[in-house]
Design an enzyme around this catalytic site. Sequence first.
Site, PDB file in Angstrom:
ATOM      1  N   ARG A  48      -3.831  13.476   1.080  1.00 57.12           N
ATOM      2  CA  ARG A  48      -3.333  12.522   0.094  1.00 57.12           C
ATOM      3  C   ARG A  48      -3.931  11.164   0.417  1.00 57.12           C
ATOM      4  O   ARG A  48      -4.589  10.998   1.437  1.00 57.12           O
ATOM      5  CB  ARG A  48      -1.795  12.506  -0.004  1.00 57.12           C
ATOM      6  CG  ARG A  48      -0.989  12.751   1.218  1.00 57.12           C
ATOM      7  CD  ARG A  48      -1.066  11.733   2.305  1.00 57.12           C
ATOM      8  NE  ARG A  48      -0.885  10.372   1.819  1.00 57.12           N
ATOM      9  CZ  ARG A  48      -1.317   9.295   2.420  1.00 57.12           C
ATOM     10  NH1 ARG A  48      -1.986   9.407   3.572  1.00 57.12           N
ATOM     11  NH2 ARG A  48      -1.110   8.096   1.944  1.00 57.12           N
TER      12      ARG A  48
ATOM     13  N   ALA B  13      -5.713   7.884  -2.075  1.00 60.53           N
ATOM     14  CA  ALA B  13      -6.727   7.936  -3.134  1.00 60.53           C
ATOM     15  C   ALA B  13      -8.148   8.256  -2.634  1.00 60.53           C
ATOM     16  O   ALA B  13      -8.784   9.186  -3.137  1.00 60.53           O
ATOM     17  CB  ALA B  13      -6.700   6.621  -3.915  1.00 60.53           C
TER      18      ALA B  13
ATOM     19  N   GLN C 109       5.517   8.410   3.819  1.00 60.98           N
ATOM     20  CA  GLN C 109       4.167   8.243   4.365  1.00 60.98           C
ATOM     21  C   GLN C 109       4.127   7.151   5.438  1.00 60.98           C
ATOM     22  O   GLN C 109       3.316   7.216   6.364  1.00 60.98           O
ATOM     23  CB  GLN C 109       3.183   7.871   3.241  1.00 60.98           C
ATOM     24  CG  GLN C 109       2.868   8.984   2.269  1.00 60.98           C
ATOM     25  CD  GLN C 109       3.773   8.937   1.057  1.00 60.98           C
ATOM     26  OE1 GLN C 109       4.913   8.478   1.121  1.00 60.98           O
ATOM     27  NE2 GLN C 109       3.283   9.427  -0.060  1.00 60.98           N
TER      28      GLN C 109
ATOM     29  N   ASP D 116      -4.241   3.043  -5.719  1.00 66.83           N
ATOM     30  CA  ASP D 116      -4.660   4.327  -6.305  1.00 66.83           C
ATOM     31  C   ASP D 116      -5.535   4.128  -7.526  1.00 66.83           C
ATOM     32  O   ASP D 116      -6.368   4.973  -7.855  1.00 66.83           O
ATOM     33  CB  ASP D 116      -3.440   5.176  -6.648  1.00 66.83           C
ATOM     34  CG  ASP D 116      -2.848   5.731  -5.380  1.00 66.83           C
ATOM     35  OD1 ASP D 116      -2.086   5.006  -4.713  1.00 66.83           O
ATOM     36  OD2 ASP D 116      -3.200   6.869  -5.015  1.00 66.83           O
TER      37      ASP D 116
ATOM     38  N   ASN E  34      -0.115   1.599  -7.133  1.00 67.42           N
ATOM     39  CA  ASN E  34      -0.042   2.057  -5.737  1.00 67.42           C
ATOM     40  C   ASN E  34       1.316   2.731  -5.552  1.00 67.42           C
ATOM     41  O   ASN E  34       2.134   2.805  -6.485  1.00 67.42           O
ATOM     42  CB  ASN E  34      -0.240   0.881  -4.771  1.00 67.42           C
ATOM     43  CG  ASN E  34      -0.436   1.359  -3.330  1.00 67.42           C
ATOM     44  OD1 ASN E  34      -1.237   2.268  -3.069  1.00 67.42           O
ATOM     45  ND2 ASN E  34       0.299   0.792  -2.401  1.00 67.42           N
TER      46      ASN E  34
END
Length: 350
Positions: A45, A47, A201, A242, A252
């Site tokens: 994961r 971008a 994350q 992103d 984002n």
Amino acid sequence: MFKTIEWTNEGVRMIDQTRLPAEEVYVTCKDAAEVANAIKRMVIRGAPAIGVAAAMGAALAVSRSSAPDMERLRQDFEAGAQCISQTRPTAVNLFWAIQRMRAEFDRSMAADGSDEDRIRRAKERLVAEARQVLEEDIAANRAIGRHGAALLGSSATVLTHCNAGALATGGYGTALGVIRAAVGAGKKLRVFADETRPFLQGARLTAWELASDGVPVTLITDSMAGHFMKQGALDAAIVGADRIAANGDVANKIGTYSVAVLARENRVPFYVAAPLSTVDLSLASGDQIPIEERSPEEVTHLAGVSIAPGNVEARHPAFDVTPHRYVTAIITERGVARAPYTESLRALTQ
Ligand code: MRU
């Protein structure tokens, strides 16, 4: 240091980010469908990392094909590209990478020679191009790091949200690349990492990455950021992206918008660090950026354990859009863009 993703003779090897920080295990994807599944499940994961995975998945679709002629090889490429394109809609790097691989395929298609020769060359070229996407991403992140480090003082505490580190890219990281470069330049940095609900994350990946590198990191829950800004504990916020629209609006990780508004209220500079492959000049503003809606179960459950009544409705937009007026600067590999972004971003991409 771990490798986020690499091309091997066995297939595309990636560190399984769903298992971190408890276990450092790797998976090897042998065809485009397996790569698509890894992106969808967030084994990989972030971008730029998704972009590298997409390029390598497209290379697998061609290199593992037994098509007897170029037309059928193109069908195999397009089937792989289609499967990968349907995984996650927000990070433009995925579509950018597929488009780049398609351009390489078109060059092989247009080349002279027998089908047999062109098939062999197409396979070699697509694999080489995918590896090049990875190398260029790492180089871009190092350049982003250099440009961004210059914006930080000799001693600073920096807030970040989500994970825009080596794990989210080919290596080195964008937001964390800035921090790595600043530390490398001798600056004394501490990072405050938002845990980043609901996928965590920040807690699982950013804290792990920075701690492994020996960079001082303090984990906070997302709702604590405003408190620390108000106390004057944070000198800057740096996040990844992103997709960045032509006017500088930034998609984002969900929660980024709140960080940006709090930063403005507290006069904390809010920086976005991203390669130009994340800039989508075809979209005039962030209103047009597709926002992925993920399973509500990621909100109602934590590590498989329910934290809400069974019948409650939940929503999970995975990203939000920060209007450009909150963005102090966008740090790219070619330099730092400032408002008006419509002009500065276009100039950097030319
Ligand atoms: O859902 P994710 O984990 O793929 O979201 C990642 C982010 O939002 C990152 O901040 C972004 O992709 C930039 S990574 C350099």
